[in-house]
Design a protein around this motif. Structure first.
Motif, PDB file in Angstrom:
ATOM      1  N   VAL A 121      40.633 -64.029  25.072  1.00 39.43           N
ATOM      2  CA  VAL A 121      40.230 -62.909  24.863  1.00 39.43           C
ATOM      3  C   VAL A 121      39.895 -62.083  23.167  1.00 39.43           C
ATOM      4  N   TYR A 122      39.405 -61.555  22.520  1.00 41.72           N
ATOM      5  CA  TYR A 122      38.934 -61.507  21.202  1.00 41.72           C
ATOM      6  C   TYR A 122      38.325 -59.989  21.580  1.00 41.72           C
ATOM      7  N   ALA A 123      39.067 -59.446  21.000  1.00 46.60           N
ATOM      8  CA  ALA A 123      38.698 -57.733  20.674  1.00 46.60           C
ATOM      9  C   ALA A 123      38.035 -57.747  19.141  1.00 46.60           C
ATOM     10  N   GLY A 180      40.363 -52.736  28.376  1.00 43.80           N
ATOM     11  CA  GLY A 180      39.426 -54.067  27.484  1.00 43.80           C
ATOM     12  C   GLY A 180      39.425 -55.122  27.708  1.00 43.80           C
ATOM     13  N   ILE A 181      40.544 -55.230  26.983  1.00 49.34           N
ATOM     14  CA  ILE A 181      41.709 -56.000  26.794  1.00 49.34           C
ATOM     15  C   ILE A 181      42.428 -56.848  27.902  1.00 49.34           C
ATOM     16  N   LEU A 182      43.294 -55.612  28.603  1.00 47.97           N
ATOM     17  CA  LEU A 182      43.706 -55.947  29.751  1.00 47.97           C
ATOM     18  C   LEU A 182      42.724 -56.573  31.476  1.00 47.97           C
ATOM     19  N   LEU A 185      41.527 -59.790  30.714  1.00 50.53           N
ATOM     20  CA  LEU A 185      43.045 -61.026  30.932  1.00 50.53           C
ATOM     21  C   LEU A 185      42.659 -60.776  32.444  1.00 50.53           C
ATOM     22  N   VAL A 186      42.814 -59.920  32.881  1.00 51.05           N
ATOM     23  CA  VAL A 186      42.611 -60.090  34.562  1.00 51.05           C
ATOM     24  C   VAL A 186      41.116 -60.651  35.492  1.00 51.05           C
ATOM     25  N   ARG A 187      40.127 -60.760  34.410  1.00 49.55           N
ATOM     26  CA  ARG A 187      38.376 -61.564  35.030  1.00 49.55           C
ATOM     27  C   ARG A 187      39.586 -63.226  34.475  1.00 49.55           C
ATOM     28  N   ARG A 188      40.336 -63.357  32.630  1.00 54.99           N
ATOM     29  CA  ARG A 188      40.608 -64.899  32.747  1.00 54.99           C
ATOM     30  C   ARG A 188      41.426 -65.616  34.159  1.00 54.99           C
ATOM     31  N   ASP A 393      48.752 -66.492  32.651  1.00 57.08           N
ATOM     32  CA  ASP A 393      48.665 -67.386  34.185  1.00 57.08           C
ATOM     33  C   ASP A 393      49.443 -68.210  35.091  1.00 57.08           C
ATOM     34  N   LYS A 394      50.502 -68.939  34.410  1.00 58.36           N
ATOM     35  CA  LYS A 394      51.920 -69.482  34.496  1.00 58.36           C
ATOM     36  C   LYS A 394      52.878 -69.231  33.659  1.00 58.36           C
ATOM     37  N   PRO A 395      54.030 -69.602  33.743  1.00 58.88           N
ATOM     38  CA  PRO A 395      54.883 -68.876  33.704  1.00 58.88           C
ATOM     39  C   PRO A 395      55.243 -70.383  32.413  1.00 58.88           C
ATOM     40  N   ARG A 396      55.645 -69.827  31.045  1.00 57.67           N
ATOM     41  CA  ARG A 396      56.270 -70.715  29.925  1.00 57.67           C
ATOM     42  C   ARG A 396      56.860 -71.575  30.405  1.00 57.67           C
ATOM     43  N   VAL A 397      57.109 -73.143  30.199  1.00 59.21           N
ATOM     44  CA  VAL A 397      58.300 -74.179  30.326  1.00 59.21           C
ATOM     45  C   VAL A 397      58.463 -74.855  28.893  1.00 59.21           C
ATOM     46  N   PRO A 398      59.715 -74.400  28.555  1.00 62.58           N
ATOM     47  CA  PRO A 398      60.190 -75.394  27.439  1.00 62.58           C
ATOM     48  C   PRO A 398      59.589 -77.508  27.123  1.00 62.58           C
TER      49      PRO A 398
END
Length: 407
Positions: A121-123, A180-182, A185-188, A393-398
């Motif tokens: 997302v580029y602002a 706009g960013i948020l 991000l929801v659309r993404r 969209d998904k949790p960070r995993v090490p």
């Protein structure tokens, strides 16, 4: 857990609007890396308010760049450019507020980077948009206030244009940028694709005036007429304004003039029974009211008006505000510090999430302070837990370590 934890934001912005937008994302939990030129960094570091400085940078810079990391990079050097490209490939959001054409020259405009990271997302924040005769005008708050007509709404009729005493255009532009960013991000989260957000100072300040501009567009193009007496809103009638009392000031919002006259014992006001006169004769009404209010203290008038549910308020100075229990219960300030101990008190994020306020003790960074940390976490073989553009969209995993890899 803050709502935006796991998101990586790259803040390429300078001065106020862009950095303020990135700050709000940081307040909401995003990891914000401020990408700056080496040595001098963001030009806002030397943009002073009252010449006040802390640890080599202006307090203005400290207030809108807290809770961020700094990565210094000379984009003219291929190695630094390559590092920044890697960061962009991993980022969720990029914010920049250079004049039109600058990012194209650097090679970091949206059409270039979306190929590296389609989920980004580029602002982009400009002063007056990407086209038109104002395209290359400096995107500065006072200039935008002036061009937009905003300065003709404050002050009394006898005065010339009066600007607001805050960088209000920058702040609203930053808020619109975050919205706009948020949204993107929801659309993404639904489509998997990023997008381009564009906001400008001029569009934001025009939107800020939506009430009065709508009136102007639908009343035959009449110009705003400020009250000659205690003007506070060019399109509102009496008693709207701030009035001196015998020991301070009293703010009055909308209200019925005859009722106000009865409560205050101001007989002249009781004769204005036609609501239309509250606008057409507002200076006449305000003059009588102003003379009457000077005869007693603010506390005296409040003791009459507040129980009657009249919209009114004391006009506080900052010391009186900060001594008041109403301010204390908000817990509106926080202390932030640099690694070297330099600290200052500033405001916190005004948003509460799940009943909790959002704070962070991390102060504004020095130029390039986090280069080593960023290189290790995002650019090296041992980068930890931040897959490319996946934060919302998904949790960070090490990242699993190979057998024998040192801890």
């Amino acid at each position: 857990m803050k709502p935006l934890e796991g998101l990586l934001v790259l803040d390429f912005a300078q001065f106020l609007a862009g950095p303020s937008a990135a700050l709000r994302l940081a307040d909401l939990g995003a990891r914000v890396i401020k990408v700056e030129r080496p040595v001098t960094g963001d030009l806002g570091r030397q943009l002073y308010i009252s010449n006040l400085e802390l640890d080599g940078d202006s307090t203005l810079f400290h207030s809108i760049n807290r809770n961020k990391r700094s990565f210094a990079a000379d984009l003219k050097k291929p190695g630094d450019f390559a590092d920044v490209r890697k960061l962009i490939e991993r980022a969720d959001v990029l914010i920049q507020n250079f004049r039109p054409g600058v990012m194209e020259k650097i090679g970091l405009h949206y059409d270039a980077v979306k190929g590296w990271n389609p989920r980004l997302v580029y602002a982009s924040i400009t002063g007056y948009g990407q086209e038109g005769p104002w395209r290359d005008k400096p995107g500065q708050d006072l200039l935008a206030q002036s061009v937009s007509g905003l300065a003709w709404l404050s002050g009394d009729a006898s005065q010339g244009p009066v600007p607001m005493g805050l960088s209000v255009v920058d702040m609203f532009t930053a808020a619109h940028c975050v919205q706009g960013i948020l949204a993107c991000l929801v659309r993404r989260g639904v489509t998997g694709k990023g997008g381009l957000i564009e906001v400008s100072l001029i569009e934001s300040v025009l939107d800020l005036q939506f009430e009065v501009l709508t009136t102007h567009l639908n009343d035959g193009g009449q110009l705003p007429q400020r009250s000659a007496v205690n003007n506070a809103q060019a399109y509102l009638g009496a008693p709207y304004g701030i009035y001196p009392t015998s020991d301070g000031y009293l703010a009055l919002a909308m209200g019925q003039i005859p009722r106000l006259g009865e409560l205050l014992g101001c007989q002249p006001l009781t004769t204005y029974t036609d609501p239309k006169t509250w606008f057409t004769k507002r200076d006449e009404i305000k003059s009588a009211l102003a003379a009457h209010l000077k005869t007693q203290t603010t506390a005296h008038w409040l003791s009459i008006l507040e129980p009657a549910d009249i919209w009114c308020a004391d006009v506080l100075t900052w010391p009186r505000l900060m001594a008041h229990e109403g301010f204390h219960v908000l817990n509106m300030t926080q202390k932030v510090s640099r690694a070297n101990g330099a600290s200052l008190e500033t405001t916190r994020c005004p948003i509460r999430v799940d009943g909790k306020i959002l704070t962070s003790p991390l102060g504004a960074p020095k130029v390039g302070e986090h280069n080593t940390e960023v290189r290790k976490e995002f650019l090296g073989d041992d980068s930890f837990g931040v897959p490319p553009s996946g934060g919302m969209d998904k949790p960070r995993v090490p990242k699993p370590r190979k057998r024998g890899t040192p801890n």
